[in-house]
Write an enzyme that holds these catalytic residues in place. Structure first.
Site, mmCIF file in Angstrom:
data_model
loop_
_atom_site.group_PDB
_atom_site.id
_atom_site.type_symbol
_atom_site.label_atom_id
_atom_site.label_comp_id
_atom_site.label_asym_id
_atom_site.label_seq_id
_atom_site.Cartn_x
_atom_site.Cartn_y
_atom_site.Cartn_z
ATOM 1 N N ASP A 50 14.801 -35.720 14.366
ATOM 2 C CA ASP A 50 14.624 -37.112 13.890
ATOM 3 C C ASP A 50 14.922 -38.289 14.733
ATOM 4 O O ASP A 50 15.722 -38.646 14.845
ATOM 5 C CB ASP A 50 15.086 -36.983 12.384
ATOM 6 C CG ASP A 50 14.670 -38.181 11.757
ATOM 7 O OD1 ASP A 50 13.587 -38.126 10.843
ATOM 8 O OD2 ASP A 50 15.387 -39.356 11.651
ATOM 9 N N TYR A 55 15.218 -46.986 16.144
ATOM 10 C CA TYR A 55 16.546 -46.151 16.778
ATOM 11 C C TYR A 55 16.575 -46.472 18.312
ATOM 12 O O TYR A 55 17.659 -46.346 18.712
ATOM 13 C CB TYR A 55 16.629 -44.680 16.649
ATOM 14 C CG TYR A 55 16.690 -44.372 15.021
ATOM 15 C CD1 TYR A 55 16.775 -45.257 14.138
ATOM 16 C CD2 TYR A 55 16.373 -42.734 14.967
ATOM 17 C CE1 TYR A 55 16.698 -44.676 12.779
ATOM 18 C CE2 TYR A 55 16.430 -42.623 13.556
ATOM 19 C CZ TYR A 55 16.631 -43.266 12.760
ATOM 20 O OH TYR A 55 16.510 -42.814 11.277
ATOM 21 N N LYS A 80 9.060 -42.903 13.109
ATOM 22 C CA LYS A 80 8.885 -43.766 11.861
ATOM 23 C C LYS A 80 8.370 -45.169 12.233
ATOM 24 O O LYS A 80 8.879 -45.686 13.256
ATOM 25 C CB LYS A 80 10.049 -43.909 11.029
ATOM 26 C CG LYS A 80 10.765 -42.648 10.956
ATOM 27 C CD LYS A 80 12.295 -42.688 10.022
ATOM 28 C CE LYS A 80 13.134 -41.515 9.916
ATOM 29 N NZ LYS A 80 13.758 -41.459 11.025
ATOM 30 N N HIS A 111 9.048 -46.222 7.642
ATOM 31 C CA HIS A 111 10.570 -46.301 7.443
ATOM 32 C C HIS A 111 11.141 -46.719 6.294
ATOM 33 O O HIS A 111 12.074 -46.318 5.818
ATOM 34 C CB HIS A 111 11.061 -46.846 8.740
ATOM 35 C CG HIS A 111 12.431 -46.641 9.205
ATOM 36 N ND1 HIS A 111 12.775 -46.534 10.392
ATOM 37 C CD2 HIS A 111 13.299 -45.814 8.678
ATOM 38 C CE1 HIS A 111 14.008 -45.886 10.689
ATOM 39 N NE2 HIS A 111 14.361 -45.490 9.480
#
Ligand code: A2P
Length: 261
Positions: A50, A55, A80, A111
Site C-alpha cells: 500500500d 507518501y 492514492k 485518499h
C-alpha cells in the site's frame, strides 16, 4: 505461505477480483529504507503493498518490486489520489504509474474526501480511468457511509474498497455491517498504532496462542475479513506481522477484542 487456502489470505471484491487480506503499509517509509522494507516483505511472502502519491515513495516501491523478481501479476499494489489533486486525476495516475514502473495499479483510492466532500465528479474520473485499464479497481479512503452513498446516487457505482482507520479499539459494528451490506470491502489502516499492545486482555489472548499482541490484533482483522496493512520498516516486525496465518482466534477471543481499548 502457499500451502494455505486462498480464502484464508484473500477476500473477494464486488467485481469478483481478489485482494490479499494482509498488505505492507508504507507511510513514512522513505529512500533506501523503503526499498529494503518492500523488498524484504516480498521475500517473506507479502503480495500486497500500500502506497500513495502523498507518501513520496512510489518510486521506491516500484524499484523494490523490480529488484524482487516477483512477477507483477502476483502482486496487488494500491496507490492514492491526494485530495489536493482533485481535478488532476489523469495526470496524477500517470505520474504514479511512471514512478511505480507499472502499466496499471491494482487499486486506486481517493485518499481523503476532497475538502471534506464526497466529490462524485472526482469519482467519475476514477471510474473513467479504470475503464481505460489504468486501475483494476477503484475506491475511496476515509469516506463515511453517507459519502459513499452520495457517490453511488450520483454515478450508480460503489467503491470496491474504503480504506479507514481500524483496529479493535476503533471497532464499530454498524460501520462494518454498513460496508458489508453495500458490498464495499473495508481495508483498515493503522491497525497497531491505535492499540495499546499491553492491554491485559490482549496480552492474555496472545500468551494463550503463543503469539505476540500485534499478531493477535492483525489476526482479529482477518477474522472479521477486514484487510490489514500494518506498517513497518523493521525486518523482524515485517516477518512477525506476516505470521498470522498459522493460528486462529476463537469467536470468544474476537468478541472480547471488539471495542478493546
Ligand atoms: P516499525 O516500523 O519500527 O516496526 P500502524 O501500521 O498501525 O500505523 O503501526 C505502525 C507502527 O507500529 C510503526 O511505528 C511500526 O514501527 C510499529 N510496528 C509494526 N509492527 C509492529 C509489531 N509487530 N509490534 C510492535 N510494533 C510494530
Amino acid at each position: 505461505m502457499s500451502e494455505h487456502r486462498s480464502s484464508d489470505r484473500n477476500v473477494e471484491l464486488a467485481s469478483g477480483a481478489t485482494m490479499p487480506l494482509l498488505g505492507l503499509g508504507t507511510w513514512q517509509a522513505r529512500g533506501r529504507g523503503a526499498v529494503d522494507a518492500v523488498r524484504y516483505a516480498l521475500e517473506v511472502g507479502y503480495r500486497h503493498i500500500d502506497t500513495a502519491t502523498m507518501y513520496g515513495n512510489e518510486r521506491q516501491v516500484g524499484q523494490a518490486v523490480a529488484e524482487s523478481g516477483v512477477p507483477r501479476a502476483e502482486l496487488f499494489v494500491t496507490t492514492k489520489l491526494p485530495q489536493s489533486h482533485a481535478g488532476r486525476e489523469r495526470e496524477t495516475l500517470e505520474e504514479s504509474l511512471a514512478a511505480l514502473g507499472f502499466e496499471h495499479v491494482d487499486l486506486w483510492l481517493i485518499h481523503w474526501p476532497p475538502g471534506g466532500s464526497s466529490r462524485p465528479d472526482v469519482w467519475e474520473q476514477l471510474l473513467e480511468l479504470q475503464g481505460e485499464g489504468l486501475a483494476r479497481e477503484v475506491g475511496v479512503s476515509n469516506y463515511s457511509l453517507r459519502q459513499i452513498d452520495e457517490l453511488e446516487r450520483a454515478t450508480g457505482r460503489l467503491p470496491a474498497v474504503n480504506q479507514i482507520e481500524w483496529s479493535p479499539a476503533l471497532f464499530d459494528r454498524d460501520v462494518l455491517e454498513g460496508h458489508r451490506s453495500r458490498g464495499v470491502q473495508v481495508e483498515g489502516y493503522s491497525p497497531l498504532r491505535t492499540m495499546n499492545l499491553r492491554a491485559p486482555r490482549l496480552v492474555q489472548i496472545a500468551e494463550r496462542h503463543g503469539v505476540t499482541p500485534a499478531q493477535v490484533v492483525l489476526r482479529w482483522h482477518l477474522e472479521h475479513r477486514v484487510v490489514a496493512i500494518p506498517k513497518s520498516t523493521n525486518s523482524e516486525r515485517i516477518s512477525e506481522n506476516a505470521a498470522i496465518f498459522e493460528f486462529q482466534l476463537t469467536p470468544h477471543d474476537v468478541g472480547s477484542l471488539d471495542g478493546l481499548r
